[in-house]
Design a protein around this motif. Structure first.
Motif, mmCIF file in Angstrom:
data_model
loop_
_atom_site.group_PDB
_atom_site.id
_atom_site.type_symbol
_atom_site.label_atom_id
_atom_site.label_comp_id
_atom_site.label_asym_id
_atom_site.label_seq_id
_atom_site.Cartn_x
_atom_site.Cartn_y
_atom_site.Cartn_z
ATOM 1 N N SER A 44 99.299 26.074 78.635
ATOM 2 C CA SER A 44 98.496 26.245 79.858
ATOM 3 C C SER A 44 98.408 27.711 80.275
ATOM 4 O O SER A 44 97.354 28.182 80.734
ATOM 5 C CB SER A 44 99.098 25.401 80.984
ATOM 6 O OG SER A 44 100.397 25.881 81.323
ATOM 7 N N ILE A 45 99.496 28.467 80.081
ATOM 8 C CA ILE A 45 99.472 29.904 80.407
ATOM 9 C C ILE A 45 98.499 30.637 79.495
ATOM 10 O O ILE A 45 97.740 31.514 79.929
ATOM 11 C CB ILE A 45 100.884 30.494 80.320
ATOM 12 C CG1 ILE A 45 101.773 29.939 81.438
ATOM 13 C CG2 ILE A 45 100.837 32.027 80.397
ATOM 14 C CD1 ILE A 45 103.230 30.348 81.330
ATOM 15 N N ARG A 46 98.490 30.318 78.218
ATOM 16 C CA ARG A 46 97.550 30.945 77.298
ATOM 17 C C ARG A 46 96.104 30.655 77.699
ATOM 18 O O ARG A 46 95.246 31.539 77.677
ATOM 19 C CB ARG A 46 97.811 30.441 75.881
ATOM 20 C CG ARG A 46 99.139 30.897 75.274
ATOM 21 C CD ARG A 46 99.170 30.619 73.778
ATOM 22 N NE ARG A 46 100.506 30.825 73.238
ATOM 23 C CZ ARG A 46 101.375 29.837 72.995
ATOM 24 N NH1 ARG A 46 101.034 28.557 73.262
ATOM 25 N NH2 ARG A 46 102.580 30.104 72.502
ATOM 26 N N ASP A 47 95.838 29.399 78.071
ATOM 27 C CA ASP A 47 94.481 29.040 78.486
ATOM 28 C C ASP A 47 94.063 29.801 79.742
ATOM 29 O O ASP A 47 92.916 30.264 79.855
ATOM 30 C CB ASP A 47 94.408 27.531 78.729
ATOM 31 C CG ASP A 47 94.650 26.727 77.449
ATOM 32 O OD1 ASP A 47 94.477 27.327 76.357
ATOM 33 O OD2 ASP A 47 95.015 25.543 77.550
ATOM 34 N N GLU A 48 94.983 29.941 80.703
ATOM 35 C CA GLU A 48 94.660 30.672 81.935
ATOM 36 C C GLU A 48 94.382 32.150 81.646
ATOM 37 O O GLU A 48 93.494 32.759 82.236
ATOM 38 C CB GLU A 48 95.805 30.533 82.937
ATOM 39 C CG GLU A 48 95.903 29.153 83.551
ATOM 40 C CD GLU A 48 97.069 29.058 84.513
ATOM 41 O OE1 GLU A 48 97.760 30.097 84.686
ATOM 42 O OE2 GLU A 48 97.293 27.970 85.085
ATOM 43 N N ASN A 49 95.174 32.756 80.746
ATOM 44 C CA ASN A 49 94.950 34.167 80.395
ATOM 45 C C ASN A 49 93.595 34.380 79.752
ATOM 46 O O ASN A 49 92.888 35.348 80.039
ATOM 47 C CB ASN A 49 96.064 34.657 79.469
ATOM 48 C CG ASN A 49 97.397 34.780 80.171
ATOM 49 O OD1 ASN A 49 97.438 34.894 81.394
ATOM 50 N ND2 ASN A 49 98.482 34.752 79.417
ATOM 51 N N LYS A 50 93.224 33.468 78.867
ATOM 52 C CA LYS A 50 91.910 33.591 78.237
ATOM 53 C C LYS A 50 90.795 33.454 79.267
ATOM 54 O O LYS A 50 89.827 34.216 79.282
ATOM 55 C CB LYS A 50 91.767 32.531 77.147
ATOM 56 C CG LYS A 50 92.667 32.772 75.944
ATOM 57 C CD LYS A 50 92.464 31.678 74.901
ATOM 58 C CE LYS A 50 93.368 31.918 73.690
ATOM 59 N NZ LYS A 50 93.222 30.834 72.671
ATOM 60 N N GLY A 51 90.942 32.462 80.130
ATOM 61 C CA GLY A 51 89.924 32.296 81.170
ATOM 62 C C GLY A 51 89.907 33.439 82.158
ATOM 63 O O GLY A 51 88.853 33.822 82.676
ATOM 64 N N GLY A 52 91.091 34.067 82.433
ATOM 65 C CA GLY A 52 91.144 35.205 83.365
ATOM 66 C C GLY A 52 90.429 36.414 82.825
ATOM 67 O O GLY A 52 89.763 37.135 83.565
ATOM 68 N N LEU A 53 90.553 36.705 81.544
ATOM 69 C CA LEU A 53 89.847 37.837 80.956
ATOM 70 C C LEU A 53 88.344 37.654 81.035
ATOM 71 O O LEU A 53 87.585 38.615 81.237
ATOM 72 C CB LEU A 53 90.281 38.012 79.489
ATOM 73 C CG LEU A 53 91.726 38.462 79.273
ATOM 74 C CD1 LEU A 53 92.056 38.451 77.785
ATOM 75 C CD2 LEU A 53 91.933 39.845 79.862
ATOM 76 N N LYS A 54 87.889 36.397 80.860
ATOM 77 C CA LYS A 54 86.453 36.172 80.930
ATOM 78 C C LYS A 54 85.919 36.289 82.347
ATOM 79 O O LYS A 54 84.787 36.727 82.560
ATOM 80 C CB LYS A 54 86.137 34.778 80.378
ATOM 81 C CG LYS A 54 86.409 34.639 78.874
ATOM 82 C CD LYS A 54 86.088 33.252 78.397
ATOM 83 C CE LYS A 54 86.373 33.103 76.896
ATOM 84 N NZ LYS A 54 86.095 31.714 76.411
#
Length: 335
Positions: A44-54
């Motif tokens: 879930s942390i990885r998914d949030e980081n990817k979405g945060g960069l976008k």
């Protein structure tokens, strides 16, 4: 830590009571559940980081960028030139308004920050200057008015003349400089004044002459001027330099560096009379008082250094000595 296996084959090798085996199996299941939960949290942390960069651009997008986006969205497709210009002007006006509002807000923040800093450093006398210098770089020239000079809080009825005063000291320095310039100017004018000097070229007998010179003339230049007048009559002076001539006045040898002005101003005195009178006169006063010096002036003698060396053991040459301004030969008063 590695989780304990719960397979039947591995548990067959466990040695202990049935209760201990059940507790071990329970701990193994709990650890397995924690491992699965931790893996899910990492994902879930990885998914949030990817979405945060976008979505970074959307989070920090300024209002002016949003206005530009709305303008672009409103002009998609076929739009007339008139509508396009109107919408463009509205967008530019919105951007300018936003810029002014942001500048005013920043100015208020800087002003409040400056006031807080001054209030915090009010007790430090040396901090005010440093604070002002630091704020000069941050403040805009047109944001604040220049600081006014603080009024003096001294009581006007108290005498403060004994206290240091910068303005009074500057005025005193200016007056001293003016007086010094005025005094130097007067001295220069006095040095240019002409005087008549009576002298006698002495080669065993006296040959009296008169010459007119300036008061500021040095003795060595005076000797050179006299030598030029005397060399036509006394040929032995043609090859003599002024440094090899001596001027004796009132039984004292005057050094070459002195000027007539120096002798006049200091009212110098020799053994037998004043050095500031360069004419020749006798004292015709009828007073016979040994305590009062005679006001007599004798002609100064000009001799060569060779004559002095030959006759320095004979009178009157043996009585001569070099002039010393600090030496008092005897009581000197002229009334």
């Amino acid at each position: 830590r590695e989780s304990l296996p719960i397979s039947g084959q591995r548990m067959a090798h466990y040695k202990g009571s049935v209760g201990d085996g059940n507790r071990a199996a329970k701990l193994a299941r709990e650890r397995e559940a924690q491992k699965i939960k931790f893996q899910e949290l990492q994902q879930s942390i990885r998914d949030e980081n990817k979405g945060g960069l976008k979505s970074m651009d959307k989070m920090f997008k300024t209002h002016s960028t949003a206005v530009e986006d709305r303008f672009k969205a409103s002009t998609v497709g076929l739009v007339s030139a008139k509508d396009f210009k109107k919408k463009r002007e509205l967008a530019e006006t919105a951007i300018q308004n936003e810029k002014r509002i942001r500048e005013r807000a920043m100015a208020k923040i800087r002003k409040r920050r400056k006031k807080d800093r001054k209030r915090a450093l009010a007790s430090l006398s040396f901090a005010a200057d440093d604070d002002e210098e630091a704020e000069d770089d941050d403040d805009e020239p047109s944001s604040f008015a220049p600081m006014q000079k603080k009024k003096s809080k001294k009581c006007p009825f108290v005498d403060t003349s004994f206290l240091p005063d910068k303005e009074r000291e500057e005025e005193e320095i200016r007056m001293r400089q003016e007086l010094a310039r005025e005094w130097k100017g007067k001295q220069s004018e006095m040095k240019k004044e002409l005087i008549e000097v009576t002298y006698s070229y002495w080669d065993g007998t006296g040959h009296r002459r008169n010459i007119t010179v300036k008061k500021g003339l040095t003795i060595v230049k005076f000797l050179e001027k006299c030598r030029r007048e005397l060399q036509e009559e006394f040929h032995e002076l043609r090859g003599v330099s002024p440094e090899n001539l001596m001027y004796i006045k009132e039984d004292v040898i005057i050094p070459h560096t002195y000027t007539f002005y120096d002798l006049i101003v200091s009212k110098a005195r020799g053994k037998s009379g004043p050095l500031f009178h360069f004419d020749v006169h006798d004292d015709v006063r009828l007073l016979q008082d040994s305590r009062i010096e005679k006001d007599e002036s004798h002609a100064g003698k000009i001799i060569t250094r060779a004559y002095y060396e030959r006759n320095k053991h004979i009178f009157p040459v043996n009585r001569w000595e070099v002039y010393d301004p600090n030496k008092k030969y005897e009581k000197y008063t002229i009334k």
